[in-house]
Design a protein around this motif. Structure first.
Motif, PDB file in Angstrom:
ATOM      1  N   UNK A   1     -90.308 -23.139  -7.896  1.00 31.15           N
ATOM      2  CA  UNK A   1     -91.150 -22.281  -8.736  1.00 31.15           C
ATOM      3  C   UNK A   1     -91.589 -21.050  -7.934  1.00 31.15           C
ATOM      4  N   UNK A   2     -92.019 -21.294  -6.701  1.00 31.59           N
ATOM      5  CA  UNK A   2     -92.467 -20.170  -5.877  1.00 31.59           C
ATOM      6  C   UNK A   2     -91.346 -19.153  -5.691  1.00 31.59           C
ATOM      7  N   UNK A   3     -90.168 -19.653  -5.326  1.00 36.14           N
ATOM      8  CA  UNK A   3     -89.051 -18.734  -5.069  1.00 36.14           C
ATOM      9  C   UNK A   3     -88.707 -17.936  -6.322  1.00 36.14           C
ATOM     10  N   UNK A   4     -88.609 -18.646  -7.440  1.00 33.46           N
ATOM     11  CA  UNK A   4     -88.216 -17.979  -8.684  1.00 33.46           C
ATOM     12  C   UNK A   4     -89.215 -16.890  -9.049  1.00 33.46           C
ATOM     13  N   UNK A   5     -90.487 -17.232  -8.935  1.00 33.35           N
ATOM     14  CA  UNK A   5     -91.489 -16.252  -9.332  1.00 33.35           C
ATOM     15  C   UNK A   5     -91.419 -15.033  -8.427  1.00 33.35           C
ATOM     16  N   UNK A   6     -91.164 -15.253  -7.147  1.00 33.65           N
ATOM     17  CA  UNK A   6     -91.140 -14.085  -6.267  1.00 33.65           C
ATOM     18  C   UNK A   6     -89.851 -13.293  -6.376  1.00 33.65           C
TER      19      UNK A   6
ATOM     20  N   UNK B   1     -88.892  -9.654 -10.869  1.00 33.23           N
ATOM     21  CA  UNK B   1     -89.521  -8.335 -10.774  1.00 33.23           C
ATOM     22  C   UNK B   1     -90.825  -8.294 -11.553  1.00 33.23           C
ATOM     23  N   UNK B   2     -90.765  -8.897 -12.750  1.00 33.24           N
ATOM     24  CA  UNK B   2     -91.927  -8.804 -13.630  1.00 33.24           C
ATOM     25  C   UNK B   2     -93.129  -9.500 -13.008  1.00 33.24           C
ATOM     26  N   UNK B   3     -92.848 -10.649 -12.354  1.00 35.68           N
ATOM     27  CA  UNK B   3     -93.946 -11.374 -11.735  1.00 35.68           C
ATOM     28  C   UNK B   3     -94.540 -10.539 -10.605  1.00 35.68           C
ATOM     29  N   UNK B   4     -93.641  -9.969  -9.798  1.00 31.75           N
ATOM     30  CA  UNK B   4     -94.142  -9.154  -8.683  1.00 31.75           C
ATOM     31  C   UNK B   4     -94.947  -7.981  -9.195  1.00 31.75           C
TER      32      UNK B   4
ATOM     33  N   UNK C   1     -91.190 -41.492  -0.099  1.00 33.22           N
ATOM     34  CA  UNK C   1     -90.158 -40.471   0.082  1.00 33.22           C
ATOM     35  C   UNK C   1     -89.722 -39.824  -1.224  1.00 33.22           C
ATOM     36  N   UNK C   2     -89.864 -40.572  -2.340  1.00 35.54           N
ATOM     37  CA  UNK C   2     -89.388 -39.998  -3.599  1.00 35.54           C
ATOM     38  C   UNK C   2     -90.224 -38.785  -4.022  1.00 35.54           C
ATOM     39  N   UNK C   3     -91.437 -38.688  -3.514  1.00 35.01           N
ATOM     40  CA  UNK C   3     -92.281 -37.560  -3.936  1.00 35.01           C
ATOM     41  C   UNK C   3     -91.737 -36.230  -3.433  1.00 35.01           C
ATOM     42  N   UNK C   4     -90.693 -36.308  -2.609  1.00 35.48           N
ATOM     43  CA  UNK C   4     -90.080 -35.072  -2.111  1.00 35.48           C
ATOM     44  C   UNK C   4     -89.727 -34.141  -3.261  1.00 35.48           C
ATOM     45  N   UNK C   5     -89.389 -34.720  -4.425  1.00 34.34           N
ATOM     46  CA  UNK C   5     -88.970 -33.841  -5.524  1.00 34.34           C
ATOM     47  C   UNK C   5     -90.142 -32.988  -6.008  1.00 34.34           C
ATOM     48  N   UNK C   6     -91.358 -33.516  -5.810  1.00 33.06           N
ATOM     49  CA  UNK C   6     -92.530 -32.720  -6.161  1.00 33.06           C
ATOM     50  C   UNK C   6     -92.594 -31.454  -5.297  1.00 33.06           C
ATOM     51  N   UNK C   7     -92.376 -31.674  -4.019  1.00 27.84           N
ATOM     52  CA  UNK C   7     -92.386 -30.542  -3.087  1.00 27.84           C
ATOM     53  C   UNK C   7     -91.298 -29.554  -3.458  1.00 27.84           C
ATOM     54  N   UNK C   8     -90.121 -30.095  -3.785  1.00 30.30           N
ATOM     55  CA  UNK C   8     -89.003 -29.211  -4.141  1.00 30.30           C
ATOM     56  C   UNK C   8     -89.343 -28.378  -5.368  1.00 30.30           C
TER      57      UNK C   8
END
Lengths: 329, 351, 504
Positions: free
Chosen positions: B315-320, B323-326, B303-310
């Motif tokens: 990262x995905x949310x931030x990148x999207x 503006x510059x990334x998009x 269960x502790x690996x959940x932080x990996x998923x988080x």
């Protein structure tokens, strides 16, 4: 001249004075406190934190923040323990740890500068990522039995009879010396200050803003990884829950050591004393015997609050003085 | 259709649906609900029950982030409030007849005081929010430990333990009681946002502090209010958590929950720079996180690996959101879109 | 003056979304001359400089430096080419020492380490040349803005520059400091450097400049020899004669003498430290009061003090004879004052919010948070003003940042009209706006004053002020010089006052 010297180094002098006062207070109150080894133990117990705080200081001076360092330390311990268990060469393990830490910092720095992700959030992602990998490696604690590690961990450098330090202390002090010189006497160091002072101006003055900003996070990653190696000497084990909240200790050390969280001001020497102040508060509380060790946290937070508010007051005062000067014109 | 996708709730809901679909395929009996002891039982009910503290924190955090701030002290406030509530229930502090009532009052009061403290540091003394709330984050667990004298308080033998336990773990009409608390709080907050000008003012000052000040909005006062709300929510979450385990564990109660709360706000599609916000989508963000956790458990991964998923989610949310990334990724596409927009705009000007 | 051209800019064009910033502008700088670049707000001076220094990309046109065509890519690139710039706001790092600010990025080294001794001693020498004697190891933030400005100049001239651009360097300097700066400028000029000097202080133009280039509305007015251009003519060229549509007077001149207009607001010996020197001013109902003066003269500061945005250090404000204390904008709004600030982008619009929200926000804060204006009412109000002010937008939910400058300004106007103010303060309401919208806004201002409303009107464009205002207060150097009323108001009179009326 002396006065101007004092003025320029005001905050670091306050920090060192605070340390001395606490030490004297401890010595006056408790028997056995005034012992060189008590002081040396401060260094031994906090060597890893000093190293981590150095990296944090660079990031804070540049105007950013790095909350991934605690996880990096835990990760490096876990990672090293795991590889050593598999029979890897200890030197290779150390080098690989440092590389991974530095590269991770570079990636975060890249996201922060090039994609304008807030430093807090980007390094938060790093924090989760490193912690997660820890647990992927193992959810249990792994002990380190490698002879090289044990040797380094147990080696005592005698300074005098009944006075010794560990190799970690030497590493930490060396790091402090080197980074202090880097900050004061190299272009990179000065550029870190310039960018923290005013990124826009730094760009107009033709300084390599992107390069410096990304490097600072890579450096912080390197320091955190080195801190992790030193910490693995200290505990000889790796565990995923280690060092939760270490980043906050590192930030608190830097602030108590005179680093401005708005960027542009700070020294690694100050941060080292910030670490030592936290250490001495802890020592006093241990000597006291009855107090809960949690008073350390409360005392550190109170100091942190005091320093932050003071910084703010000095800042606003400076502004109003300047305004009046302007009005007089 | 375009209106639907533009809604702030759209993407978080899609994320939630995808997660649920994933579970429908890969997790056995994920959707099965049984009735045991007169209440519903199953993974879904578990999610709804366990999400409560996080959902409350996410509500408070959304408001703080809308002003361009952040509150990283909520985990510590959770610990403080739990410590106070359990100590009173257990009779360690004070001697009240109705320990339950006073436990709740004092626990919530502690959250409000913490909020005022944070608010003053941010709004009046003008310290950066991360640093200002860092102080309480560092001190808070220590304070909680001092309240419990460094012990883990268990309230198993206290007189009103069952009533207290009901708050966090009880069932009403077959559904978790905590769920009702979240719904009521959500409704009150939504009413406050939609039926007063609070929401408008928050979005305004998160968008442009200076303009808002000159338009007569009392920027400092509003910021203070958001930190108080966040403190209150943290205290309420602390009550739920401590009631659920019938005790206060100052070391672990609410550990890292501030990060989850921030994550919930981000998953909810709210900009972490402030401005436009939606409390409802943050709550869905919290549901997504809880659902992720339950999924990981159900899959039998540590269960502790959940932080990996988080981490990957952040990262995905931030990148999207960048503006510059998009631009870097969809540069060409955006260029066409922009020039089309420009044409439309020109057309509007000509007409 | 036989100097050869050092820098030539030909047919420079630059368009920003919605605004023609530069259109067919020529500029020539010769070696060993000080060339003043003049124009009011929005005339295109700063855009021209930004194009030259590589901050902005030019759309078309040609730049030649010492006979070679160049295209500057960045400030750093411009510096390498020999074009050095000192900006109006000090672009240095206040947390670094004085010496370091001059040498950062090109520090001398000894044994691979930065050689602080050399840095400090060279800085000392350099500043001595500018007649400044300070502790160069002290952080820059210790010193006044004036000193900081001199440090910025020192940095600019220490790099091997052929062209030095001074963008309003004197706005924070006092007379003796200016004198020092002028000495340095003359010295550099004699060494063959070409200096571009941007300023709003006309006396200074005549004190040091050889030539003057004037821009207006993004277009070139002309290049003149300073010695051959009298000050009055200069001012009129800067302010310019307007377009035909805008030339007729629309101000309300009837029933001027009939009734004594009621005083709405009175500022009695009001002073705001750092903003405006002591002034006394009456604002009357049903009139458009103009605050005239050049940029930085104190006209905007006066407006801000009246609106409670800046602190009153001494003196008293009266509204309808009653003493008031306006600690924050909300206090002023509640008393019935409205204020459209000068800088629309940073101080007025709420970019990510809709037109409806932008209109409603001030009324809502006036009413208070709990007296919520329902959605339906909001829409009614928004629609009403969109129609009244002819705001061009597909719908009221459009984000304000997507509108053109003129329409944004109308939304801001709508925001304040919705609060039904008794006093409306407009600071540069027509800046960066197309002519048609300009005329509409002017018309509106005059109509508003036909009713009960008092209006304070501030503009850099003299025509506009002449058309709209029935009374004018004239400002210069953060000080109110005097007032003009009715027939007294004329371009000549105002210019004379600004230029130093006592001399003639």
């Amino acid at each position: 001249m002396i006065i101007s010297m004092l003025k320029k180094n005001f905050s670091i002098i306050v920090t060192i004075l605070l340390f001395v006062v606490l030490f004297i207070a401890g010595a006056a109150t408790y028997k056995g406190f005034l012992n060189a080894q008590v002081f040396l133990n401060l260094l031994i117990d906090n060597a890893y934190l000093i190293i981590v705080a150095i990296g944090m200081t660079f990031v804070l001076i540049s105007g950013g923040i790095d909350i991934s360092v605690g996880s990096v330390v835990a990760f490096v311990c876990m990672f090293s323990a795991h590889l050593l268990q598999k029979g890897w060469n200890p030197v290779a393990v150390m080098l690989l740890s440092l590389t991974v830490g530095t590269f991770g910092g570079f990636i975060m720095g890249y996201m922060i500068h090039c994609y304008e992700v807030q430093p807090f959030i980007a390094t938060l992602a790093g924090q989760f990522l490193y912690r997660g990998i820890c647990y992927v490696i193992s959810t249990e604690s792994i002990s380190i039995t490698n002879p090289t590690y044990s040797f380094i961990a147990n080696y005592q450098i005698r300074l005098a009879p009944k006075m010794y330090i560990s190799i970690s202390v030497v590493i930490a002090l060396l790091m402090v010396a080197v980074t202090a010189i880097v900050l004061k006497y190299t272009k990179f160091g000065r550029n870190v200050y310039a960018i923290g002072g005013n990124e826009h101006s730094a760009g107009l003055m033709g300084l390599p803003v992107a390069h410096v900003k990304i490097s600072v996070y890579a450096l912080s990653g390197f320091c955190a990884a080195l801190g992790g190696i030193v910490f693995s000497f200290y505990t000889l084990s790796g565990y995923g829950l280690q060092n939760i909240g270490l980043e906050m200790d590192a930030i608190a050390s830097a602030v108590i050591g005179g680093t401005l969280l708005t960027g542009g001001v700070g020294t690694v020497i100050g941060s080292m004393f910030g670490v030592l102040i936290q250490g001495i508060i802890q020592t006093i509380i241990i000597f006291q015997g009855n107090l809960s060790s949690w008073w350390t946290k409360v005392a550190v937070a109170a100091l942190l609050c005091l320093f932050v508010v003071l910084q703010r007051v000095i800042e606003t005062k400076g502004q109003s003085v300047k305004q009046q000067k302007k009005a007089a014109v | 259709m375009s209106r639907l996708t533009k809604s702030r709730l759209f993407w978080p809901i899609i994320a939630l649906v995808v997660l649920l679909l994933f579970n429908a395929v890969f997790t056995k009996n994920f959707f099965s609900i049984q009735i045991i002891d007169n209440h519903l039982y199953g993974n879904i009910i578990d999610i709804l029950k366990n999400v409560a503290p996080l959902a409350l924190l996410a509500i408070g955090m959304t408001l703080v982030i809308a002003t361009g701030g952040i509150d990283i002290s909520v985990g510590s406030v959770v610990a403080i409030s739990g410590a106070i509530a359990c100590s009173i229930i257990d009779g360690r502090i004070g001697s009240f007849n109705n320990t339950l009532l006073f436990a709740l009052i004092f626990a919530l009061l502690s959250g409000i005081i913490c909020g005022i403290w944070n608010g003053i540091l941010v709004a009046k003394i003008k310290i950066q929010p991360v640093v200002a709330t860092l102080i309480l984050m560092t001190a808070g667990r220590g304070i909680a430990q001092l309240i419990t004298k460094g012990k883990i308080v268990t309230i198993n033998s206290a007189s009103m333990v069952n009533e207290y336990y009901f708050i966090g773990a009880g069932y009403l009409l077959g559904l978790p009681f905590a769920l009702f608390i979240v719904l009521i709080v959500l409704l009150i907050v939504l009413a406050f946002i939609k039926r007063t000008a609070f929401g408008l003012f928050l979005e305004s000052l998160g968008t442009n502090n200076r303009s808002s000040h000159l338009a007569g909005i009392q920027v400092d006062k509003l910021k203070l209010i958001t930190y108080i709300i966040s403190g209150f929510m943290a205290a309420l979450a602390g009550i739920l958590i401590s009631s659920n385990i019938k005790g206060a564990d100052c070391n672990n109660a609410g550990l890292f929950i501030e990060l989850d709360a921030i994550l919930a706000v981000a998953i909810g599609g709210n900009s972490l720079n402030g401005g436009r916000f939606s409390v409802g989508s943050s709550v869905i963000g919290a549901l997504v996180i809880q659902c992720l956790t339950t999924t990981v458990y159900a899959l039998g991964v540590p269960p502790q690996t959940i932080s990996l998923v988080k981490a990957i989610v952040i990262i995905t949310i931030c990148l999207f959101q960048s503006n510059k990334f998009r631009e870097a990724i969809f540069g060409r596409f955006n260029y066409f879109k922009k020039s089309k927009d420009l044409l439309v705009k020109k057309g509007a000007q000509i007409s | 003056m036989t100097a050869k051209p050092l820098l030539t800019m030909r047919k420079i064009y630059k368009v920003f979304p919605g605004v023609k910033a530069l259109s067919d502008v020529d500029f020539t700088l010769r070696s060993g001359e000080i060339h003043a670049l003049l124009g009011e707000n929005g005339a295109g001076k700063s855009t021209l400089i930004k194009v030259l220094t590589g901050v902005e990309k030019l759309d078309s046109g040609q730049i030649e430096l010492s006979g070679e065509e160049i295209r500057t890519k960045s400030p750093k690139h411009a510096q390498e080419l020999g074009i050095s710039t000192v900006y109006q706001e000090v672009n240095l790092c206040a947390n670094l020492s004085v010496a370091e600010n001059i040498f950062i990025g090109r520090e001398p080294k000894k044994n691979g380490m930065i050689d602080w001794k050399t840095i400090n001693s060279r800085t000392k020498k350099l500043l001595n040349k500018l007649n400044i004697d300070i502790d160069v190891t002290q952080t820059l933030s210790h010193y006044s803005v004036a000193v900081q400005q001199m440090v910025a100049i020192a940095r600019a001239i220490d790099v091997e520059a052929k062209v030095l651009i001074l963008d309003e360097p004197t706005s924070s300097l006092d007379a003796t400091e200016c004198e020092k700066l002028f000495n340095v400028m003359n010295q550099l000029k004699s060494e063959g450097m070409g200096i571009v000097f941007v300023t709003h202080f006309l006396d200074q133009v005549y004190a040091v400049s050889d030539r003057i280039t004037i821009l207006r509305n993004g277009e070139l007015v002309g290049e003149f020899l300073a010695a051959e251009l009298p000050k009055l003519e200069l001012i009129s060229k800067m302010i310019g004669k307007g377009y035909d549509v805008l030339s007729e007077t629309i101000k309300n001149t009837d029933n001027d003498q009939d009734i004594e207009k009621q005083v709405y607001l009175r500022a009695d010996k009001v002073l705001s430290i750092g903003n405006i020197k002591e002034f006394t001013l009456d604002v009357k109902k049903s009139e458009v009061l103009g605050l005239a003066g050049l940029l930085g003269s104190g006209r905007s500061e006066t407006a801000r003090v009246i609106f409670g945005a800046d602190k009153v250090s001494s003196g008293t404000l009266y509204i309808k004879g009653e003493k008031v204390n306006l600690g924050k904008p909300l206090d002023a709004i509640k008393k019935g004052i409205a204020y459209c600030p000068e800088d629309r982008k940073t101080d007025a619009i709420l970019g990510n919010l809709s037109i409806r929200e932008n209109i409603i926000v001030a009324l809502q804060s006036k009413e208070g948070m709990f007296k919520f204006i329902g959605r339906k009412k909001q829409e009614e109000i928004a629609d009403y003003y969109i129609k009244l002010l002819q705001i061009k937008t597909p719908n009221r939910e459009q984000l304000i940042k997507n509108l053109s400058g003129g329409n944004q300004q109308k939304v801001i106007l709508a925001r304040w009209l919705a609060t039904h103010p008794e006093l409306l303060i407009l600071d540069e309401p027509t800046r960066g706006i197309d002519i048609g919208t300009k005329a509409e806004i002017q018309q509106l201002v005059v109509e508003l004053a036909h009713g009960e409303m008092a209006v304070i009107f501030i503009s850099s464009e003299m025509d506009e002020m002449l058309r709209c205002c029935t009374r004018m207060a004239v400002f210069s150097e953060k000080q109110k010089l005097g007032e003009l009323e009715g027939d007294e108001i004329s371009e000549q009179k105002i210019m004379k006052m600004i230029a130093g009326g006592n001399e003639r």
